[in-house]
Design a protein around this motif. Structure first.
Motif, PDB file in Angstrom:
ATOM      1  N   VAL A  80     -66.670  47.808  38.329  1.00 61.52           N
ATOM      2  CA  VAL A  80     -66.067  49.075  38.768  1.00 61.52           C
ATOM      3  C   VAL A  80     -64.633  48.833  39.228  1.00 61.52           C
ATOM      4  N   ALA A  81     -64.447  47.794  40.034  1.00 57.97           N
ATOM      5  CA  ALA A  81     -63.107  47.491  40.545  1.00 57.97           C
ATOM      6  C   ALA A  81     -62.151  47.157  39.402  1.00 57.97           C
ATOM      7  N   THR A  82     -62.646  46.423  38.430  1.00 58.06           N
ATOM      8  CA  THR A  82     -61.799  46.046  37.293  1.00 58.06           C
ATOM      9  C   THR A  82     -61.347  47.281  36.519  1.00 58.06           C
ATOM     10  N   ARG A  83     -62.261  48.233  36.353  1.00 57.88           N
ATOM     11  CA  ARG A  83     -61.911  49.454  35.621  1.00 57.88           C
ATOM     12  C   ARG A  83     -60.942  50.319  36.420  1.00 57.88           C
ATOM     13  N   LEU A  84     -61.153  50.385  37.711  1.00 55.44           N
ATOM     14  CA  LEU A  84     -60.199  51.114  38.558  1.00 55.44           C
ATOM     15  C   LEU A  84     -58.811  50.478  38.457  1.00 55.44           C
ATOM     16  N   TRP A  85     -58.790  49.168  38.508  1.00 56.15           N
ATOM     17  CA  TRP A  85     -57.534  48.433  38.450  1.00 56.15           C
ATOM     18  C   TRP A  85     -56.845  48.623  37.107  1.00 56.15           C
ATOM     19  N   ALA A  86     -57.605  48.469  36.033  1.00 50.20           N
ATOM     20  CA  ALA A  86     -57.020  48.606  34.697  1.00 50.20           C
ATOM     21  C   ALA A  86     -56.428  49.997  34.514  1.00 50.20           C
ATOM     22  N   GLY A  87     -57.178  51.011  34.923  1.00 46.16           N
ATOM     23  CA  GLY A  87     -56.669  52.374  34.796  1.00 46.16           C
ATOM     24  C   GLY A  87     -55.428  52.584  35.637  1.00 46.16           C
ATOM     25  N   GLY A  88     -55.469  52.131  36.874  1.00 45.87           N
ATOM     26  CA  GLY A  88     -54.314  52.275  37.751  1.00 45.87           C
ATOM     27  C   GLY A  88     -53.118  51.500  37.237  1.00 45.87           C
ATOM     28  N   HIS A  89     -53.361  50.290  36.803  1.00 48.52           N
ATOM     29  CA  HIS A  89     -52.274  49.458  36.292  1.00 48.52           C
ATOM     30  C   HIS A  89     -51.616  50.098  35.063  1.00 48.52           C
ATOM     31  N   GLY A  90     -52.441  50.604  34.160  1.00 51.78           N
ATOM     32  CA  GLY A  90     -51.883  51.234  32.966  1.00 51.78           C
ATOM     33  C   GLY A  90     -51.033  52.441  33.310  1.00 51.78           C
ATOM     34  N   LEU A  91     -51.562  53.285  34.185  1.00 45.94           N
ATOM     35  CA  LEU A  91     -50.816  54.487  34.570  1.00 45.94           C
ATOM     36  C   LEU A  91     -49.517  54.114  35.270  1.00 45.94           C
ATOM     37  N   VAL A  92     -49.614  53.212  36.233  1.00 42.83           N
ATOM     38  CA  VAL A  92     -48.419  52.779  36.970  1.00 42.83           C
ATOM     39  C   VAL A  92     -47.399  52.158  36.021  1.00 42.83           C
ATOM     40  N   MET A  93     -47.887  51.349  35.113  1.00 43.00           N
ATOM     41  CA  MET A  93     -46.999  50.665  34.169  1.00 43.00           C
ATOM     42  C   MET A  93     -46.240  51.685  33.315  1.00 43.00           C
ATOM     43  N   LEU A  94     -46.951  52.693  32.836  1.00 41.82           N
ATOM     44  CA  LEU A  94     -46.299  53.707  32.008  1.00 41.82           C
ATOM     45  C   LEU A  94     -45.272  54.505  32.809  1.00 41.82           C
ATOM     46  N   VAL A  95     -45.524  54.683  34.095  1.00 40.78           N
ATOM     47  CA  VAL A  95     -44.563  55.404  34.935  1.00 40.78           C
ATOM     48  C   VAL A  95     -43.357  54.519  35.245  1.00 40.78           C
ATOM     49  N   VAL A  96     -43.634  53.273  35.561  1.00 39.50           N
ATOM     50  CA  VAL A  96     -42.555  52.350  35.922  1.00 39.50           C
ATOM     51  C   VAL A  96     -41.632  52.090  34.738  1.00 39.50           C
ATOM     52  N   THR A  97     -42.182  52.157  33.545  1.00 36.65           N
ATOM     53  CA  THR A  97     -41.349  51.936  32.360  1.00 36.65           C
ATOM     54  C   THR A  97     -40.770  53.247  31.823  1.00 36.65           C
ATOM     55  N   ASP A  98     -40.897  54.293  32.615  1.00 35.63           N
ATOM     56  CA  ASP A  98     -40.286  55.583  32.270  1.00 35.63           C
ATOM     57  C   ASP A  98     -40.882  56.233  31.035  1.00 35.63           C
ATOM     58  N   VAL A  99     -42.090  55.822  30.663  1.00 37.08           N
ATOM     59  CA  VAL A  99     -42.758  56.482  29.538  1.00 37.08           C
ATOM     60  C   VAL A  99     -43.359  57.801  30.022  1.00 37.08           C
ATOM     61  N   LEU A 100     -43.955  57.751  31.202  1.00 37.91           N
ATOM     62  CA  LEU A 100     -44.483  58.968  31.818  1.00 37.91           C
ATOM     63  C   LEU A 100     -43.661  59.278  33.069  1.00 37.91           C
ATOM     64  N   PRO A 101     -43.532  60.547  33.417  1.00 41.38           N
ATOM     65  CA  PRO A 101     -42.780  60.916  34.632  1.00 41.38           C
ATOM     66  C   PRO A 101     -43.561  60.539  35.885  1.00 41.38           C
ATOM     67  N   ARG A 102     -42.869  60.490  37.005  1.00 40.58           N
ATOM     68  CA  ARG A 102     -43.528  60.145  38.267  1.00 40.58           C
ATOM     69  C   ARG A 102     -44.675  61.079  38.584  1.00 40.58           C
TER      70      ARG A 102
END
Lengths: 201, 201
Positions: free
Chosen positions: B144-166
């Motif tokens: 469960v923790a790994t899936r939470l992390w993967a999802g959070g990491h992906g979303l954060v990564m896309l925001v940090v790289t300016d692919v998705l807005p804040r």
DNA sequence: AGGATGGCATAGCGCTGCTATACCTACCGA
DNA sequence: TCGGTAGGTATAGCAGCGCTATGCCATCCT
């Protein structure tokens, strides 16, 4: 040697650069120019410099990704289709991990952003078909697709950076996809089966 | 200037390097040495070269992340706690996007991998408590923790790289967290409320 | 008190991306 | 048919990079 810009030179530079990236070789201006059978100036004529070349290579990566996802024909099981898309997405990334990392190193400024949308479109379409089939609540397909993408991207990223083992993909990929769809309203058991079928092939 | 390796020099190099990364300034060997008030050799004495310095800075990033997550005290609502962890994780990344990207540029080879586990531990603990509270099925908290992390990491990564807005963070972060927990057995409405409360503060 | 040890400053090496210059080929008006 | 022109390509050289060989000097051990 014609006077107008030789498109073959441009294509060769992109192709050789992508190959070197995939092979994890250092892509230096001189090494690339030598491999592509031109001089260092070619990179400046066609791309304006190394950053421009990287942008072109990233674009090429998205073109290949979009082409691969486009080969998957929709079936009458949208959730299964989304699982298959996730599997194809992950497979594409794991076959060329260095290229995948390069793509998302600056995915925001692509020469032609439409190609990124083209890669994203099948996910939106799958979510839309799932909703139209009555398997999802009244949710925005773009939101569902974005969550599928974020989850998949995060998992793939952690695997290609060697934080998680390759086995994590099959262990958590289908689960993440299914979780997004279940939360969007799909029946848990049916959704899990569909997504797993899509991943398993 | 003592003979034994001066820990202050080492700390200053890490600190200034992190500051320069956060400020998006190019971290060159010479510029860093000048800022830290030492010579270029200091980097080689303490870190063996620039790659060693990067590793130390990544480690510092994980230390800060772990420290921040550790400030969140568990409540009697584990799902809410996991939401709060997600919010804190995202906030930490968005306050220092360049450092976050650097951290996961080679998160696999950290000088002391334990610090990454320390940052991951609160998620596992939250998942474990959620299961013990009877809100989840008989699932592995690490999964469960790994899936939470993967999802959070992906979303954060896309925001940090300016692919998705804040704005995508608040739009999809809680939804992704809740989706993972709902798929793990939590009640949809209750889970959504808990996670949203954790994110909203 | 005097070697021995080891961190730090300096100078310089090879390599990088980049650019100024010259050349040379293909087009175009006369 | 031919000379002028435009523009892509090859060459040489620049500043900057990470890195290392060398020498100095403060500290510790005997």
């Amino acid at each position: 040697m014609p006077k107008p810009a030789d498109p073959a030179v441009r294509a060769a530079l992109i192709e050789h650069a992508a190959t070197m990236v995939v092979a994890r070789e250092p892509v230096t201006l001189r090494a690339l120019a030598t491999r592509a059978g031109t001089s260092t100036m070619g990179v400046y004529t066609h791309f304006g410099g190394m950053p421009g070349l990287w942008a072109a290579v990233r674009q090429e990566g998205f073109v290949r990704l979009a082409a691969r996802l486009a080969t998957l024909a929709p079936t009458d099981d949208p959730a299964g289709d989304l699982g298959a898309l996730g599997a194809a997405y992950a497979a594409n990334a794991l076959e060329n991990p260095a290229l995948y990392r390069l793509m998302f190193d600056a995915a925001a400024d692509l020469p032609d952003p439409d190609v990124a949308d083209a890669a994203f479109a099948p996910l939106v379409d799958g979510a839309r078909r799932a909703r139209e089939a009555g398997r999802l609540d009244d949710v925005d397909p773009v939101d569902v697709a974005t969550r599928l993408w974020a989850g998949g991207h995060g998992l793939v990223m952690l695997v290609v950076t060697d934080v998680l083992p390759r086995a994590a993909l099959t262990a958590h990929g289908p689960a993440l996809n299914a979780a997004v769809l279940i939360a969007a309203g799909d029946d848990p058991q049916r959704c899990t089966a569909s997504v797993q079928r899509g991943w398993g092939g």
